[in-house]
Design an enzyme around this catalytic site. Structure first.
Site, mmCIF file in Angstrom:
data_model
loop_
_atom_site.group_PDB
_atom_site.id
_atom_site.type_symbol
_atom_site.label_atom_id
_atom_site.label_comp_id
_atom_site.label_asym_id
_atom_site.label_seq_id
_atom_site.Cartn_x
_atom_site.Cartn_y
_atom_site.Cartn_z
ATOM 1 N N GLY A 28 35.590 36.138 48.396
ATOM 2 C CA GLY A 28 35.904 36.803 49.644
ATOM 3 C C GLY A 28 37.084 36.184 50.361
ATOM 4 O O GLY A 28 37.864 35.438 49.790
ATOM 5 N N HIS A 31 43.047 37.890 50.034
ATOM 6 C CA HIS A 31 44.475 37.841 50.339
ATOM 7 C C HIS A 31 45.220 38.601 49.247
ATOM 8 O O HIS A 31 44.603 39.197 48.340
ATOM 9 C CB HIS A 31 44.959 36.398 50.478
ATOM 10 C CG HIS A 31 44.567 35.515 49.325
ATOM 11 N ND1 HIS A 31 45.088 35.666 48.047
ATOM 12 C CD2 HIS A 31 43.704 34.467 49.250
ATOM 13 C CE1 HIS A 31 44.568 34.754 47.250
ATOM 14 N NE2 HIS A 31 43.725 34.017 47.936
ATOM 15 N N HIS A 34 44.275 37.993 45.561
ATOM 16 C CA HIS A 34 43.120 38.750 45.091
ATOM 17 C C HIS A 34 43.491 40.207 44.815
ATOM 18 O O HIS A 34 43.059 40.798 43.815
ATOM 19 C CB HIS A 34 42.014 38.742 46.146
ATOM 20 C CG HIS A 34 41.417 37.395 46.409
ATOM 21 N ND1 HIS A 34 41.521 36.771 47.633
ATOM 22 C CD2 HIS A 34 40.716 36.560 45.613
ATOM 23 C CE1 HIS A 34 40.887 35.612 47.590
ATOM 24 N NE2 HIS A 34 40.392 35.445 46.372
ATOM 25 N N LYS A 146 46.529 30.568 39.324
ATOM 26 C CA LYS A 146 46.464 29.420 40.241
ATOM 27 C C LYS A 146 45.307 28.501 39.888
ATOM 28 O O LYS A 146 45.414 27.279 39.976
ATOM 29 C CB LYS A 146 46.331 29.885 41.692
ATOM 30 C CG LYS A 146 46.334 28.722 42.692
ATOM 31 C CD LYS A 146 46.100 29.188 44.107
ATOM 32 C CE LYS A 146 44.650 29.499 44.364
ATOM 33 N NZ LYS A 146 43.810 28.252 44.403
ATOM 34 N N MET A 181 49.031 31.486 47.232
ATOM 35 C CA MET A 181 48.067 32.088 48.138
ATOM 36 C C MET A 181 46.669 31.591 47.809
ATOM 37 O O MET A 181 46.264 31.531 46.657
ATOM 38 C CB MET A 181 48.133 33.609 48.055
ATOM 39 C CG MET A 181 49.410 34.171 48.614
ATOM 40 S SD MET A 181 49.366 35.963 48.778
ATOM 41 C CE MET A 181 50.978 36.227 49.553
ATOM 42 N N ARG A 184 41.849 29.055 51.358
ATOM 43 C CA ARG A 184 41.823 27.825 52.138
ATOM 44 C C ARG A 184 43.101 27.609 52.947
ATOM 45 O O ARG A 184 43.136 26.725 53.802
ATOM 46 C CB ARG A 184 41.566 26.623 51.232
ATOM 47 C CG ARG A 184 40.128 26.542 50.709
ATOM 48 C CD ARG A 184 39.889 25.260 49.929
ATOM 49 N NE ARG A 184 38.480 25.044 49.637
ATOM 50 C CZ ARG A 184 37.875 25.428 48.519
ATOM 51 N NH1 ARG A 184 38.570 26.055 47.585
ATOM 52 N NH2 ARG A 184 36.589 25.190 48.328
#
Length: 286
Positions: A28, A31, A34, A146, A181, A184
């Site tokens: 969830g 950004h 995702h 990432k 991105m 956190r």
């Protein structure tokens, strides 16, 4: 878009589908990184399902599970606008009911880098992904580069356990200054956010050195470290050069090699990486 919160309902929805199914597992606080996974799944599958689940078993006792950013209503709205077919939002008790005591352990590559710094993390990741794959039975599952070590762990699990799923890896999506991105990133205050831009500068330094012919990790790592340490707000957890299969430390870079890092900026821990190879690599300028 169907909003599903129980495993039973999710299975009933899945069994009624025909054609290929893509899953985008997330925790969830969505950004653009995702959403790049979502878009690729939608372009390659008949149906796309996204999960929203902050998985407690991949957090250590001193990590940020309770404070991990959550914005379910915003996430649902964003997924609905994107055209996702269903979103699976189970509770912790739905995924880990009383008496739950079965785990998926992937050995070897989970003992280094993130696995060494966060004991038990990848057991939680592998277990929750295994459960999601069993519940949804996807054709393809989408993950971001990432989280490079996570990708390798999931690929190994799928291969070792003969799961009939294709793992699709999508390139890292970055901010204008190169910062990867991450959910956190919302933890960073303005000065910390400015400092975070040096992470990608350090990765680009490794890339330039490699492109110029440097193959000695003992030269690349100190050069990266110096750039990161130029920001007093940053504390290095690790900077590493590894082979991009078993994640073993390497002294002499052969193609492809994974250059990865984890740092603390204030109380926020961020990771990033690039893959150096004889083909084109990440060349985003800042």
């Amino acid at each position: 878009m169907r909003i599903i919160r129980s495993i039973t309902e999710m299975r009933e929805f899945r069994y009624a589908l025909s054609g290929s199914v893509g899953i985008v597992p997330t925790m969830g606080c969505l950004h653009n990184g995702h959403m790049a996974l979502v878009r690729q799944s939608m372009s390659e599958n008949t149906i796309t399902i996204t999960s929203l689940f902050v998985n407690p078993t991949q957090f250590g006792p001193r990590e940020d599970f309770d404070k991990y950013p959550r914005d379910e209503q915003s996430d649902i709205k964003r997924l609905e606008q994107s055209g996702v077919d269903a979103v699976f939002i189970p509770s912790s008790s739905e995924m880990y009911p009383d008496g739950f005591d079965s785990w998926v352990d992937v050995s070897g590559i989970t003992h280094v880098l993130e696995g060494a710094c966060r004991p038990g993390h990848f057991r939680g990741v592998a277990t929750v992904c295994s459960k999601l794959f069993n519940i949804i039975n996807p054709t393809r599952a989408y993950f971001g580069q990432k989280d490079a070590q996570q990708v390798l762990v999931i690929k190994k699990m799928v291969s070792d356990l003969s799961m009939n799923i294709e793992i699709v890896v999508v390139p890292t999506v970055r901010e204008d200054d190169g910062l990867a991105m991450s959910s956190r990133n919302v933890y960073l205050n303005p000065s910390e956010r400015r400092a975070a831009s040096v992470l990608y500068k350090a990765l680009l330094k490794a890339q330039r050195m490699y492109s110029s012919g440097e193959r000695d990790a003992k030269a690349i790592i100190p050069a990266m470290t110096a750039i990161i340490q130029s920001e007093p707000l940053i504390r290095i957890d690790y900077v590493a050069v590894s082979d991009n299969a078993g994640l073993k430390d390497i002294e002499f870079l052969r193609s492809p090699a994974l250059v990865s890092m984890a740092v603390f900026i204030g109380k926020t821990r961020l990771i990033d990486n690039i893959i150096l190879s004889n083909s084109d690599v990440d060349t985003q300028a800042i």
